[in-house]
Design an enzyme around this catalytic site. Structure first.
Site, PDB file in Angstrom:
ATOM      1  N   GLY A 299      -4.308   0.873  -0.849  1.00  8.38           N
ATOM      2  CA  GLY A 299      -3.218   0.294  -1.630  1.00  8.38           C
ATOM      3  C   GLY A 299      -2.627  -0.896  -0.899  1.00  8.38           C
ATOM      4  O   GLY A 299      -2.681  -0.980   0.331  1.00  8.38           O
ATOM      5  N   GLY A 300      -2.068  -1.828  -1.652  1.00 14.16           N
ATOM      6  CA  GLY A 300      -1.474  -2.997  -1.023  1.00 14.16           C
ATOM      7  C   GLY A 300      -2.503  -3.750  -0.216  1.00 14.16           C
ATOM      8  O   GLY A 300      -3.588  -4.093  -0.713  1.00 14.16           O
ATOM      9  N   ASP A 301      -2.192  -4.029   1.048  1.00 16.05           N
ATOM     10  CA  ASP A 301      -3.128  -4.740   1.934  1.00 16.05           C
ATOM     11  C   ASP A 301      -3.715  -3.792   2.968  1.00 16.05           C
ATOM     12  O   ASP A 301      -4.068  -4.208   4.071  1.00 16.05           O
ATOM     13  CB  ASP A 301      -2.429  -5.912   2.614  1.00 16.05           C
ATOM     14  N   GLU A 302      -3.838  -2.510   2.643  1.00 16.78           N
ATOM     15  CA  GLU A 302      -4.365  -1.516   3.564  1.00 16.78           C
ATOM     16  C   GLU A 302      -5.754  -1.071   3.128  1.00 16.78           C
ATOM     17  O   GLU A 302      -5.968  -0.677   1.982  1.00 16.78           O
ATOM     18  CB  GLU A 302      -3.440  -0.287   3.631  1.00 16.78           C
TER      19      GLU A 302
END
Length: 592
Positions: free
Chosen positions: A489-492
């Site tokens: 999720g996001g930048d992970e």
């Protein structure tokens, strides 16, 4: 000429299927039973070998304790210093009685001696075993032994230590029953209360008697092998192969059984050779070998013990089963033929009714039928059902396509098409379970982008989504097919590394990811540098569950990010203080 009818064809087909099924099942059962028996025999043999090895080590330790008892008796030091003193004759008699008692109660001992340091290692007390019992060697026949390694090496030891000599043939003359027999010598220094070493106590162990006592509860068809750390056979079913170095020709275990080389190269502790699958290594036998340290205080020395069992004994039950299987196949083939005829007759009669019903079932909605060549009732029925099959297949295919689409959406990230958190955790759970069963290792790499927030704020969310797609492509280019990359999720992002690897290879992979994301990414005509920080956790040392591995990799990533941009960090290298502090800060950040 009349062609065979459906009943004849079906009877022959069913009978053939029955014969093939029973034959293949019987053959598989016979082969599987042989393999199972050989495998089970190998495991039992390996267990028995390990037990024999532990007994051997325990026996060496017990005998080392015996020699220490004799060496630490106060009268031993007194006699070693002044055996000729008239005042010590009574003490010598009592000590000789103790030595004699040890010999009487331990049939494994061939000799028990007290040797003085002075007078060139003169024997002070000596008991030998001959063919009739225990013999005390009197003063006139006592010998000087100072030139032997078991004397001067033991004199160099500190009090309380035990010398364990190599297993060899006793070539000392005048040793009664011990002369010319395989022996093991144990010796301990005799010290005065002030700590000065004044002599040694030596016990000669009969190797044949020792092994006979150790294998009392082993089956009689087990054969024993024993080799020293160089591979020289010390015990072999063929006596001419043992102690080759004593006969001028060395015979090595690793030459006779090449599979045992890892034991002598110190890369394995046990080896199992199955003559069923490897007849060149173990002709008509199952063999197990284990490496054991040679005495508790013997440094890096070791022995290799082996047991073998004839393969014919192992497979005796399988051969009996094979005879039974042949009779069962013949009987079942006959039964299959009779049943096939009865079944075919019972099946062809209702087929006529089904054919008529199927023909009239589609009469109102008849369409052009496929030109099937069969002219019997099955052909007619096939044409009807072929039309139905195509209609149903088209509907099922459409349903399957929708199911596949839904399954893909449920388990993959919509933006990057990478596995999402749910699918990744399933794969990680399965990988942890498999690694725990097989003893392999795996690693989890937690990847967090360094500059994504600035890029997102500067160029907008749409551009940021394109950057994430480019990052996903770059990660897949860096990783091999054996690795799994997912977007949490996001930048992970997170990477699962399975299979045989080292900690260094996991670190190298993290470094490759950092370098790859420090390079320019072409995004919509722009060159963007994202950068990443990577945390590494490894199974089993950093966690034994998927949740712990992911959390610990996340913790390591936060430590890497705290160092600046473009760093990676192994969780195993963190101090306890760093782990607790980072985990607490991570929990607070997630709650906020």
């Amino acid at each position: 000429m009349m062609r065979p009818g459906l009943m004849v064809k079906l009877s022959l087909l069913l009978a053939l299927i029955g014969v093939l099924a029973s034959g293949s099942t019987g053959y598989y059962a016979y082969r599987a039973n042989r393999t199972m028996l050989a495998g089970e025999a190998g495991r039992n043999l390996l267990t028995a070998t390990e037990l024999l090895g532990r007994r051997f080590s325990v026996s060496i330790d017990d005998m080392a304790a015996d020699v220490l008892v004799l060496a630490t008796m106060p009268s031993s030091a007194l006699i070693a210093q002044s055996a000729d003193d008239l005042r010590t004759k009574e003490d010598r008699a009592r000590l000789a009685q103790v030595f004699s008692s040890f010999m009487l109660h331990h049939p494994v001992y061939l000799q028990a001696r007290l040797i003085a340091r002075d007078r060139f290692g003169l024997e002070r007390i000596r008991f030998d075993r001959d063919g009739h019992g225990i013999v005390e060697v009197r003063e006139a026949n006592l010998q000087e032994k100072g030139q032997f390694a078991y004397v001067f090496d033991t004199l160099a030891l500190a009090p309380g230590h035990v010398y364990i000599g190599p297993i060899t043939i006793n070539r000392e003359h005048g040793a009664h029953y011990a002369e010319g027999r395989p022996i093991l010598r144990l010796a301990a220094p005799v010290a005065t209360p002030a700590g000065g070493v004044v002599g040694v106590v030596v016990l000669d162990v009969d190797l044949a008697v020792l092994l006979k006592l150790l294998r009392t509860d082993l089956p009689p068809d087990y054969e024993v092998y024993l080799a020293n750390e160089w591979g020289d056979f010390l015990v072999h079913p063929d006596a001419s192969q043992a102690f080759g170095f004593d006969k001028g020709r060395r015979v090595f275990m690793q030459d006779s059984f090449a599979a045992t080389k890892p034991l002598f190269e110190r890369t394995a502790n046990s080896v199992l050779i199955n003559g069923l699958t490897n007849p060149k290594q173990a002709h008509d036998a199952v063999l197990a070998f284990v490496k054991r340290p040679f005495g508790a205080s013997a440094g890096n020395r070791f022995i290799v013990l082996g047991l073998s069992k004839p393969l014919s004994d192992v497979l005796a039950g399988a051969n009996l089963l094979g005879d039974q299987i042949v009779r069962m196949i013949l009987f079942s083939s006959l039964v299959a033929l009779v049943l096939a005829i009865l079944f075919a007759r019972a099946l062809t009669r209702p087929l006529q009714i089904l054919t008529h019903a199927a023909t009239h079932f589609f009469a109102d909605n008849a369409t052009e039928a496929l030109p099937l060549k069969r002219t019997d009732e099955i052909g007619t029925l096939a044409r009807c059902f072929d039309r139905m099959r195509r209609e149903i297949k088209s509907q099922v295919d459409a349903l399957h396509d929708k199911q596949h689409q839904l399954a893909h959406l449920a388990n993959h990230d919509v933006l990057t098409s990478l596995p999402n958190r749910m699918l990744f955790m399933q794969k990680l759970d399965a990988a942890v379970h498999d690694a725990g069963a097989s003893g392999e290792r795996l690693a989890v790499l937690f990847v967090d982008l360094d500059r994504f927030k600035q890029i997102n704020d500067q160029f907008g969310h749409s551009f940021g989504d394109t950057v994430l797609v480019a990052v996903a492509d770059r990660l897949q280019q860096v990783l091999s097919k054996g690795h799994t990359v997912a977007r949490l999720g996001g930048d992970e992002f997170v990477v699962l590394v399975e299979g045989a690897y080292s900690s260094a290879s996991a670190s190298d992979l993290a470094a490759d990811i950092v370098r790859a994301l420090e390079s320019d990414l072409p995004v919509n005509g722009r060159q963007v540098v994202v950068g990443a920080s990577v945390g590494i956790s490894e199974f089993p040392q950093d966690g034994v569950s998927a949740r712990d591995l992911l959390l610990n990799a996340d913790t390591a990533m936060y430590v890497a990010k705290s160092k600046g941009r473009g760093f990676w960090q192994r969780y195993g290298d963190l101090s306890d203080e760093q782990r607790v502090k980072t985990a607490y800060e991570n929990t607070i950040a997630n709650e906020n």
